[in-house]
Design a protein around this motif. Structure first.
Motif, mmCIF file in Angstrom:
data_model
loop_
_atom_site.group_PDB
_atom_site.id
_atom_site.type_symbol
_atom_site.label_atom_id
_atom_site.label_comp_id
_atom_site.label_asym_id
_atom_site.label_seq_id
_atom_site.Cartn_x
_atom_site.Cartn_y
_atom_site.Cartn_z
ATOM 1 N N LEU A 339 0.944 -1.129 0.045
ATOM 2 C CA LEU A 339 0.040 -0.060 0.096
ATOM 3 C C LEU A 339 0.870 1.331 -0.034
ATOM 4 C CD1 LEU A 339 -2.751 1.239 0.172
ATOM 5 C CD2 LEU A 339 -2.570 1.196 2.615
ATOM 6 N N MET A 340 1.860 1.315 0.679
ATOM 7 C CA MET A 340 2.816 2.427 0.775
ATOM 8 C C MET A 340 3.681 2.752 -0.142
ATOM 9 S SD MET A 340 2.013 3.806 3.748
ATOM 10 C CE MET A 340 3.214 5.102 3.664
ATOM 11 N N GLN A 341 3.677 1.671 -1.091
ATOM 12 C CA GLN A 341 4.459 1.912 -2.262
ATOM 13 C C GLN A 341 3.571 2.544 -3.376
ATOM 14 O OE1 GLN A 341 5.735 -2.039 -3.682
ATOM 15 N NE2 GLN A 341 7.564 -2.316 -2.604
ATOM 16 N N HIS A 342 2.541 2.451 -3.267
ATOM 17 C CA HIS A 342 1.430 3.175 -4.289
ATOM 18 C C HIS A 342 1.005 4.607 -3.597
ATOM 19 C CE1 HIS A 342 0.662 -1.044 -5.450
ATOM 20 N NE2 HIS A 342 0.255 -0.360 -6.791
ATOM 21 N N ILE A 343 1.097 4.657 -2.546
ATOM 22 C CA ILE A 343 0.591 6.185 -1.942
ATOM 23 C C ILE A 343 1.510 7.259 -1.550
ATOM 24 C CG2 ILE A 343 -1.530 5.300 -1.346
ATOM 25 C CD1 ILE A 343 -0.608 5.431 1.647
ATOM 26 N N THR A 344 2.944 6.621 -1.315
ATOM 27 C CA THR A 344 3.976 7.211 -1.018
ATOM 28 C C THR A 344 4.302 8.503 -1.984
ATOM 29 O OG1 THR A 344 4.897 5.569 0.546
ATOM 30 C CG2 THR A 344 6.370 7.562 -0.605
ATOM 31 N N PRO A 345 4.361 8.036 -3.176
ATOM 32 C CA PRO A 345 4.777 9.151 -4.535
ATOM 33 C C PRO A 345 3.662 10.263 -4.266
ATOM 34 C CG PRO A 345 5.023 6.785 -5.082
ATOM 35 C CD PRO A 345 4.374 6.547 -4.044
ATOM 36 N N ILE A 346 2.377 9.960 -3.958
ATOM 37 C CA ILE A 346 1.381 10.895 -3.801
ATOM 38 C C ILE A 346 1.494 11.881 -2.743
ATOM 39 C CG2 ILE A 346 -1.229 11.365 -3.623
ATOM 40 C CD1 ILE A 346 -1.525 8.672 -5.003
ATOM 41 N N LEU A 347 1.867 11.024 -1.602
ATOM 42 C CA LEU A 347 2.209 11.818 -0.206
ATOM 43 C C LEU A 347 3.270 12.676 -0.347
ATOM 44 C CD1 LEU A 347 1.395 8.968 2.136
ATOM 45 C CD2 LEU A 347 0.144 10.931 1.759
ATOM 46 N N GLU A 348 4.204 12.332 -1.034
ATOM 47 C CA GLU A 348 5.637 13.022 -1.299
ATOM 48 C C GLU A 348 5.219 14.438 -2.040
ATOM 49 O OE1 GLU A 348 8.416 12.772 0.038
ATOM 50 O OE2 GLU A 348 8.219 10.763 0.808
ATOM 51 N N GLN A 349 4.298 14.507 -2.698
ATOM 52 C CA GLN A 349 3.853 15.722 -3.536
ATOM 53 C C GLN A 349 3.291 16.621 -2.229
ATOM 54 O OE1 GLN A 349 1.238 14.865 -6.791
ATOM 55 N NE2 GLN A 349 2.718 13.473 -7.766
ATOM 56 N N GLY A 350 2.401 15.989 -1.647
ATOM 57 C CA GLY A 350 1.760 16.703 -0.221
ATOM 58 C C GLY A 350 3.064 17.272 0.617
ATOM 59 N N GLN A 351 4.054 16.217 0.788
ATOM 60 C CA GLN A 351 4.998 16.502 1.525
ATOM 61 C C GLN A 351 5.671 18.097 1.353
ATOM 62 O OE1 GLN A 351 6.016 14.987 4.234
ATOM 63 N NE2 GLN A 351 7.231 16.576 4.751
ATOM 64 N N GLU A 352 5.747 18.597 0.095
ATOM 65 C CA GLU A 352 6.378 19.754 -0.198
ATOM 66 C C GLU A 352 5.564 20.732 0.390
ATOM 67 O OE1 GLU A 352 6.761 19.821 -4.326
ATOM 68 O OE2 GLU A 352 8.069 18.092 -4.436
ATOM 69 N N TRP A 353 4.112 20.710 0.311
ATOM 70 C CA TRP A 353 3.171 21.738 0.635
ATOM 71 C C TRP A 353 3.212 21.850 2.148
ATOM 72 C CZ3 TRP A 353 -0.844 21.872 3.960
ATOM 73 C CH2 TRP A 353 -1.633 22.941 3.968
ATOM 74 N N VAL A 354 3.346 20.653 2.840
ATOM 75 C CA VAL A 354 3.647 20.602 4.346
ATOM 76 C C VAL A 354 4.799 21.349 4.661
ATOM 77 C CG1 VAL A 354 3.819 19.276 6.393
ATOM 78 C CG2 VAL A 354 2.185 18.662 4.686
ATOM 79 N N GLN A 355 5.970 21.043 4.182
ATOM 80 C CA GLN A 355 7.398 21.508 4.520
ATOM 81 C C GLN A 355 7.203 22.949 4.303
ATOM 82 O OE1 GLN A 355 8.848 18.962 5.980
ATOM 83 N NE2 GLN A 355 9.987 20.820 6.867
ATOM 84 N N ARG A 356 6.510 23.514 3.528
ATOM 85 C CA ARG A 356 6.660 24.908 2.949
ATOM 86 C C ARG A 356 5.870 25.786 4.250
ATOM 87 N NH1 ARG A 356 5.074 23.981 -2.152
ATOM 88 N NH2 ARG A 356 3.185 24.454 -1.727
ATOM 89 N N HIS A 357 4.880 25.129 4.736
ATOM 90 C CA HIS A 357 4.285 25.783 5.910
ATOM 91 C C HIS A 357 4.867 25.677 7.160
ATOM 92 C CE1 HIS A 357 1.016 26.001 2.622
ATOM 93 N NE2 HIS A 357 0.474 26.987 3.292
ATOM 94 N N LEU A 358 5.704 24.509 7.426
ATOM 95 C CA LEU A 358 6.366 24.275 8.616
ATOM 96 C C LEU A 358 7.529 25.087 8.598
ATOM 97 C CD1 LEU A 358 5.777 20.507 9.180
ATOM 98 C CD2 LEU A 358 4.428 22.402 10.315
ATOM 99 N N ASP A 359 8.108 25.252 7.642
ATOM 100 C CA ASP A 359 9.522 26.303 7.651
ATOM 101 C C ASP A 359 9.271 27.441 7.810
ATOM 102 O OD1 ASP A 359 10.981 23.550 7.424
ATOM 103 O OD2 ASP A 359 11.233 23.982 4.903
#
Length: 359
Positions: A339-359
């Motif tokens: 499951l994580m192999q399939h959804i991790t690439p999608i979540l990595e896109q969201g990670q950029e948005w999360v990191q922008r707001h946390l930094d």
């Protein structure tokens, strides 16, 4: 020091064994009496390492997470694991027809927030708070952080340990709650990571010894008081059950330092077993199933006066650990990893948005 090395992973395994031992005693429906027996003393010591194990678990998290960034895919993995076992144990409870399956508990089980596991729920909240906790800890000067931990130790651990021993006095925690305890343990781990280079294995031996000695003397005191005044029978497991006593914290902290400073080479089997420990907790201490397991599968209370109690306790703990480990290993291999192999690439896109707001 390389993260996830086997010395810390071995501590995870030992801590989880201690937690299962603790649950055997405190959930075993044992009827304690004022007299001192071998089995009573055995249960008092066998139960010591549960709260200490929880403290060690969260201290480990603080040690590794203080310099880490919030990862969306790790959060999703954590939610998935908690939710999976919440639904799975609901299914088990429904099949068994347990009376714990109420409308309220069904709703709690269907929500992905770990409502049927206090540990899972608080651990999930702690992970969500790490992006806010970490900057605060980093900005505090070392002496202020040390002073804050010392004040917390006195107010929330030392003082309640003394006052709450006496049933005649009002029980007080000074506002201490599970999530706050998790933040405190996390801060201890963070402090050791940031400023603990001078801490030695000898320190771990001393701190652990203080915890064990204090707990032992406390158990002796409770047993003597119970013989004088039967009201103290309610305090039989006081030094392993009531909140997080100062001695239990010392055991958990001391064990962490001991293993942190140990030279244990990487062992893949240790890390593999350690990866299942959180799942073992979610399986065996689920609010729908735990009471049924201890009372109607293992019938623990029936062994209170049995000469076989110590042997039976060890066997039950081993069974719970091995079965839980096997189930979670299969979940990781056949459900989580694909499951994580399939959804991790999608979540990595969201990670950029999360990191922008946390930094």
């Amino acid at each position: 020091m390389r993260e996830r090395q086997s010395n810390i992973e071995l501590l995870r395994i030992i801590a989880m064994i201690g937690i299962v031992m603790h649950h055997f005693c405190v959930h075993g429906s044992f009827t304690f009496t004022p007299d001192i027996t071998v089995n009573k003393i055995f249960l008092q010591f066998f139960s010591l390492f549960g709260k200490a194990g929880v403290a060690a678990f969260v201290i480990i998290t603080g040690y590794f997470m203080i310099n880490a960034k919030f990862k969306l895919h790790k959060f999703a993995k954590l939610v998935g694991q908690i939710w999976f076992y919440s639904l799975a144990m609901l299914g088990v409870a429904l099949v068994l027809g347990l009376d714990t399956v109420t409308s309220t508990n069904i709703i709690k089980s269907l929500l992905p927030i770990g409502a049927m596991s206090w540990f899972g729920q608080n651990f999930l909240v702690l992970y969500l708070l790490t992006p806010f906790i970490n900057p605060i800890i980093h900005r505090l000067q070392q002496n202020y952080l040390r002073l804050l931990l010392l004040i917390g130790l006195v107010i929330w651990f030392l003082t309640p340990t003394i006052l709450n021993l006496f049933p005649q006095l009002p029980h007080t925690t000074f506002g201490f709650k599970h999530i706050f305890s998790f933040v405190y343990f996390y801060a201890i781990g963070a402090y050791i990571r940031l400023y603990g280079e001078s801490i030695t294995q000898k320190t771990g031996v001393i701190v652990t010894s203080i915890g064990l000695a204090g707990s032992t003397l406390g158990i002796i005191l409770v047993d003597i008081l119970a013989m004088i005044n039967p009201i103290y029978v309610t305090q039989t497991l006081y030094f392993s059950l009531k909140d997080y006593g100062v001695f239990l914290l010392a055991i958990g902290l001391g064990a962490f330092i001991l293993f942190l400073k140990s030279n244990i080479a990487y062992r893949s089997w240790i890390n593999t077993v350690a990866a299942t420990t959180f799942g073992i907790y979610l399986i065996h201490d689920n609010g729908l199933f735990a009471r049924y397991m201890w009372d109607h599968i293992f019938y623990t209370y029936q062994y209170y006066d049995s000469l076989l109690l110590p042997i039976y306790a060890v066997c039950v703990v081993a069974i719970v650990f091995v079965v839980g480990m096997s189930i979670d290993y299969l979940r990781i291999q056949f459900l989580e990893k694909p499951l994580m192999q399939h959804i991790t690439p999608i979540l990595e896109q969201g990670q950029e948005w999360v990191q922008r707001h946390l930094d």
